[in-house]
Scaffold this active site. Structure first.
Site, short mmCIF file in Angstrom:
data_model
loop_
_atom_site.label_atom_id
_atom_site.label_comp_id
_atom_site.label_asym_id
_atom_site.label_seq_id
_atom_site.Cartn_x
_atom_site.Cartn_y
_atom_site.Cartn_z
N ALA A 23 0.84 -1.19 0.00
CA ALA A 23 0.00 0.00 0.00
C ALA A 23 0.88 1.24 0.00
O ALA A 23 1.89 1.30 0.71
CB ALA A 23 -0.90 -0.02 1.24
N GLN A 75 -4.50 -7.09 -6.09
CA GLN A 75 -4.82 -7.65 -4.78
C GLN A 75 -6.07 -7.00 -4.20
O GLN A 75 -6.17 -5.77 -4.15
CB GLN A 75 -3.67 -7.48 -3.79
CG GLN A 75 -3.96 -8.27 -2.52
CD GLN A 75 -2.99 -8.03 -1.39
OE1 GLN A 75 -2.88 -6.92 -0.90
NE2 GLN A 75 -2.29 -9.07 -0.96
N CYS A 106 -2.60 -8.96 6.00
CA CYS A 106 -2.35 -7.62 6.55
C CYS A 106 -2.69 -7.59 8.04
O CYS A 106 -3.81 -7.93 8.44
CB CYS A 106 -3.18 -6.58 5.80
SG CYS A 106 -2.85 -4.93 6.42
N LYS A 145 -2.44 -14.51 -0.27
CA LYS A 145 -1.20 -14.19 0.44
C LYS A 145 -1.50 -14.24 1.93
O LYS A 145 -2.41 -13.55 2.40
CB LYS A 145 -0.72 -12.81 0.02
CG LYS A 145 0.56 -12.35 0.69
CD LYS A 145 1.14 -11.16 -0.07
CE LYS A 145 2.37 -10.58 0.58
NZ LYS A 145 2.05 -9.73 1.73
N ASN A 204 8.06 -15.22 1.12
CA ASN A 204 8.14 -13.77 1.32
C ASN A 204 8.63 -13.45 2.74
O ASN A 204 8.28 -14.16 3.67
CB ASN A 204 6.74 -13.15 1.07
CG ASN A 204 6.66 -11.69 1.46
OD1 ASN A 204 5.82 -11.30 2.28
ND2 ASN A 204 7.51 -10.87 0.88
N GLY A 205 9.43 -12.41 2.81
CA GLY A 205 9.91 -11.93 4.10
C GLY A 205 11.41 -11.83 4.14
O GLY A 205 12.11 -12.83 4.01
N ASP A 206 11.91 -10.58 4.24
CA ASP A 206 13.34 -10.30 4.44
C ASP A 206 14.24 -10.67 3.26
O ASP A 206 15.45 -10.78 3.44
CB ASP A 206 13.87 -11.00 5.70
CG ASP A 206 13.09 -10.63 6.95
OD1 ASP A 206 12.39 -9.62 6.91
OD2 ASP A 206 13.19 -11.37 7.95
N ARG A 229 9.97 -4.73 1.05
CA ARG A 229 10.65 -3.52 1.54
C ARG A 229 11.98 -3.24 0.85
O ARG A 229 12.36 -2.09 0.68
CB ARG A 229 10.82 -3.61 3.06
CG ARG A 229 9.50 -3.46 3.80
CD ARG A 229 9.61 -3.87 5.23
NE ARG A 229 9.94 -5.31 5.33
CZ ARG A 229 10.31 -5.90 6.43
NH1 ARG A 229 10.40 -5.22 7.54
NH2 ARG A 229 10.56 -7.20 6.43
#
Ligand SMILES: Cc1cc2nc3c(=O)[nH]c(=O)nc-3n(C[C@H](O)[C@H](O)[C@H](O)COP(=O)(O)O)c2cc1C
Length: 323
Positions: A23, A75, A106, A145, A204-206, A229
């Site tokens: 977002a 999404q 989320c 997700k 997903n993640g890092d 990110r």
């Protein structure tokens, strides 16, 4: 390590690197930039099914995507199957995305408070109903997700239901909703989901650099990698990671001029697609200049500026100084 080709639904991608839905970040211009740098698939920011149905639909998602923005997924966030279907049918008709994804991860209060996002994970039957009704109603493949749940068995129950309901792929962020962004992504938790399912599972993640790519692929065995990110202010991350998967070597690149140049290109894309006034340009400028030489001074100057035009001019003058 190698770059594998991921297939989602009917779409065979040129690799397996995906841009995460974010977002206020993954607008059309940003997605196009990530694509130029090698993202194989991108997702829009989450779109609320309720908001889409309540507001004038056409204007709400005007300029959501273009022909160059392919393949892409939209999404949706919501908890009412009928509303999600109506919203998804409208999007399918207007934009023909390759995928429609349901946000089940989320953790933000304003989303979970309305029973959406990660709150759905507490109701396996709703998860199943949403995915199965969407897959029945749409021509477009459906993906979901999720985040991990506190107990592995609970996560696996959700994952199995998503698959059974007909989803074409599942993305797993290796944190629980309670963790928000603290701690690190639990790769063995993601692996357990991958081992359980037959549909593609995206980790997903890092994921942010060569080391985290290698570790995530090795420890999860997943079919794809989703990057969030690390791409904010740095879409070039896709080229670095792609290069590493293709050659096994690290790509050396000059950060300073490239990041400012990327921001300049980003501004041009925003202008081209009429999006400049609809984003918080100052925030994006902060991400693009983070960690650069003189970034504090750049940011201080940006903070003192009144409007988007002044921010773009300032960045462009920095670019010229550097070239
Ligand atoms: C600013 C921001 C906005 C996000 N918005 C969404 C969203 O709209 N939908 C979603 O599923 N996840 C959203 N996420 C979560 C990311 O898609 C991703 O799961 C998370 O950042 C972990 O991946 P990373 O470590 O690569 O950032 C958002 C994350 C951030 C930082």
């Amino acid at each position: 390590m190698e770059l594998k080709k991921l297939k989602i639904g009917r779409t065979e991608l040129s690799g397996n690197l995906l841009l995460a839905p974010m977002a206020d970040v993954t607008n059309l211009a940003f997605r196009l930039l990530c694509r130029r740098y090698g993202a194989d698939f991108t997702y829009t920011e989450m779109i609320s099914a309720d908001a889409l149905l309540n507001e004038s639909r056409k204007s709400f998602i005007k300029g959501l995507s273009t022909q160059e923005d392919r393949p892409f997924g939209v999404q949706l966030v919501g908890n009412c199957p009928e509303k999600l279907i109506k919203a998804a049918l409208f999007i399918e008709e207007e934009y023909r995305p390759e995928v429609i994804d349901v946000n089940m991860g989320c953790p933000s209060r304003c989303i979970t408070g309305a029973g959406c996002g990660s709150a759905l994970l507490n109701s396996p039957e709703i998860v199943y109903t949403i995915v199965s009704e969407l897959t029945d109603a749409l021509k477009t493949p459906v993906t979901a997700k999720i985040r991990l749940l506190g107990r592995e068995e609970k996560t696996l129950e959700i994952a199995r239901l998503v698959e059974k309901a007909g989803a074409s792929a599942l993305t797993v962020h290796g944190r629980t909703a309670a963790q928000m962004y603290s701690g690190s992504s639990n790769l063995s938790g993601i692996k357990a989901v991958k081992d359980e399912l037959s549909i593609p599972v995206i980790a997903n993640g890092d994921v942010k650099d060569e080391e985290s790519v290698e570790k995530t692929l090795e420890l999860t065995g997943c079919d794809g990698l989703m990057i969030g990110r690390a791409a904010m202010g740095n879409p070039f991350v896709f080229r670095r990671i792609r290069h590493y998967l293709e050659t096994g070597e690290k790509l050396e690149a000059e950060e300073q001029s490239r990041r400012l140049e990327d921001f300049d290109t980003y501004i041009s894309l925003l202008e081209e697609h009429g999006l400049l006034s609809s984003i918080n340009l100052r925030m994006h400028a902060h991400w693009f200049t983070k960690g650069l030489r003189g970034s504090r001074q750049i940011r201080e100057k940006i903070n003192g500026l009144e409007d988007g035009r002044a921010v773009t001019e300032l960045i462009r003058s920095f670019c010229q100084e550097i070239y």
